[in-house]
Scaffold this motif. Structure first.
Motif, mmCIF file in Angstrom:
data_model
loop_
_atom_site.group_PDB
_atom_site.id
_atom_site.type_symbol
_atom_site.label_atom_id
_atom_site.label_comp_id
_atom_site.label_asym_id
_atom_site.label_seq_id
_atom_site.Cartn_x
_atom_site.Cartn_y
_atom_site.Cartn_z
ATOM 1 N N GLY A 147 -13.509 -23.552 16.233
ATOM 2 C CA GLY A 147 -14.543 -23.676 15.208
ATOM 3 C C GLY A 147 -15.263 -22.372 14.934
ATOM 4 O O GLY A 147 -15.547 -22.031 13.784
ATOM 5 N N MET A 148 -15.539 -21.604 15.992
ATOM 6 C CA MET A 148 -16.240 -20.335 15.806
ATOM 7 C C MET A 148 -15.369 -19.336 15.062
ATOM 8 O O MET A 148 -15.864 -18.581 14.206
ATOM 9 N N ASP A 184 -13.027 -20.128 12.888
ATOM 10 C CA ASP A 184 -13.062 -20.587 11.493
ATOM 11 C C ASP A 184 -14.284 -20.026 10.765
ATOM 12 O O ASP A 184 -14.197 -19.550 9.635
ATOM 13 N N GLY A 185 -15.438 -20.089 11.424
ATOM 14 C CA GLY A 185 -16.680 -19.622 10.800
ATOM 15 C C GLY A 185 -16.707 -18.127 10.580
ATOM 16 O O GLY A 185 -17.172 -17.642 9.539
ATOM 17 N N ALA A 235 -14.402 -17.413 7.698
ATOM 18 C CA ALA A 235 -14.940 -17.925 6.435
ATOM 19 C C ALA A 235 -15.982 -16.984 5.846
ATOM 20 O O ALA A 235 -15.909 -16.613 4.670
ATOM 21 N N ARG A 236 -16.945 -16.593 6.647
ATOM 22 C CA ARG A 236 -18.011 -15.730 6.132
ATOM 23 C C ARG A 236 -17.499 -14.344 5.774
ATOM 24 O O ARG A 236 -17.736 -13.835 4.671
ATOM 25 N N HIS A 251 -13.020 -21.116 3.000
ATOM 26 C CA HIS A 251 -13.152 -21.733 4.322
ATOM 27 C C HIS A 251 -11.791 -21.839 4.998
ATOM 28 O O HIS A 251 -10.770 -22.031 4.344
#
Length: 340
Positions: free
Chosen positions: A94-95, A97-98, A101-102, A303
């Motif tokens: 998840g981290m 992915d973030g 994404a940013r 994303h």
């Protein structure tokens, strides 16, 4: 302020899955692939993601394959592949992915804005568009996207003479709306800084620009138009109302400057500019010398997802997903990857 462990920012079900995998699936090899769903995207954050794995996991226990920072990627193209026991790396899905994404969103925004401007300079004025704690990473991602001019000292590598921002409206307000006096104070205080006058305070950019040109002559390097989208400049007559900064407004200002020995004066525009608005100005051949862009740089619209697509070399994934081959992936061998 207390120090928060990075692990405390992760979704709790990843911890539970890690524990289950380590107990029941200890010898299984999982392939986890990261991708997004847009075309013509500038990849960014891959170095940070790998450095995170390098710092938080034992990367000798699994294989990392990746695309290089700054690569142009497309819909469902795998940018990062992790293969090994799930419990060695799955916690960080998840981290990662973030991060991707940013950073990829910002780099892609910058990339598309630079391309729309036809090589004219872009100045990042995004400092006010997000929490300051993100600024260093945002500057990095903007640089990956092609932007080299920033309004902050941090963005200018702490060289005041390399930062851009002209002046805020508050400076003119403190001199009771007298743009010339405000510029005189600026020029006296910072004689080695290029003088760019902010000329929309009275919603009359031609009048204020010519007043500054008359007073400063060759010392006036440029003017910046920042007309609000709710305002119509005084140059427009009844029936030709154009709200905000417009190509015709810039054209008329250019003509006025040129007719008054101001061909040397650059025109900078800001206020709500993004790639589409810049394309409009370029299509109409507006004589803009550089564009100031703020919040459009920091829109997060790309994303990433991570799919487990193979188990012990056999393809198996959730319905609608499958193992995606990308021959351009590079095996990570522990080399240093710069992320700033």
């Amino acid at each position: 302020m207390s120090i928060v462990k990075l692990e405390n920012k992760l979704a709790t079900y990843f911890f539970k899955t890690k524990e289950i995998a380590e107990h029941f699936c200890k010898n299984d090899i999982v392939t986890l692939q990261f991708f997004q769903r847009h075309n013509d995207v500038k990849l960014c954050g891959i170095n940070e993601a790998i450095n995170l794995l390098k710092d938080k996991t034992d990367i000798t226990k699994y294989t990392i394959k990746y695309l290089k920072e700054g690569s142009i990627i497309h819909n469902r193209e795998v940018v990062l592949e992790l293969e090994g026991p799930y419990y060695e790396f799955g916690l960080w899905e998840g981290m990662i992915d973030g991060i991707l994404a940013r950073q990829t969103s910002i780099a892609t925004n910058a990339y598309r804005i630079v391309k729309a401007a036809n090589n004219k300079p872009i100045v990042s004025m995004a400092d006010r568009a997000d929490h300051y704690i993100n600024s260093l990473n945002d500057i990095y991602a903007s640089r990956v996207g092609g932007i080299t001019n920033f309004c902050t000292l941090e963005g200018a590598d702490f060289d005041l003479e390399k930062s851009y921002g002209s002046m805020p409206h508050a400076l003119i307000q403190m001199f009771k709306g007298d743009i010339v006096k405000a510029c005189e104070a600026y020029h006296e205080t910072f004689p080695n800084s290029a003088l760019y006058a902010l000329v929309d305070f009275h919603n009359d950019v031609i009048f204020d620009s010519l007043a500054c040109l008359k007073r400063f002559g060759k010392d006036l390097k440029g003017v910046r138009i920042d007309t609000s989208k709710s305002m119509v400049d005084k140059m427009f007559k009844e029936g030709e109302a154009q709200f905000g900064v417009t190509p015709l407004q810039v054209k008329r200002l250019r003509e006025a400057l040129d007719k008054n020995n101001g061909k040397h004066v650059k025109i900078v525009v800001s206020s709500g500019f993004d790639a589409e608005k810049i394309k409009k100005f370029e299509k109409q051949k507006a004589p803009v010398d550089s564009y100031g862009v703020g919040e459009a740089l920091l829109r997060i619209n790309i994303h990433f997802s991570a799919d487990a697509t193979r188990l012990n070399g056999i393809e198996i994934a959730k319905a609608g997903r499958k193992y995606l081959t990308n021959k351009n992936l590079v095996i990570y061998k522990g080399e240093n990857l710069n992320e700033k």
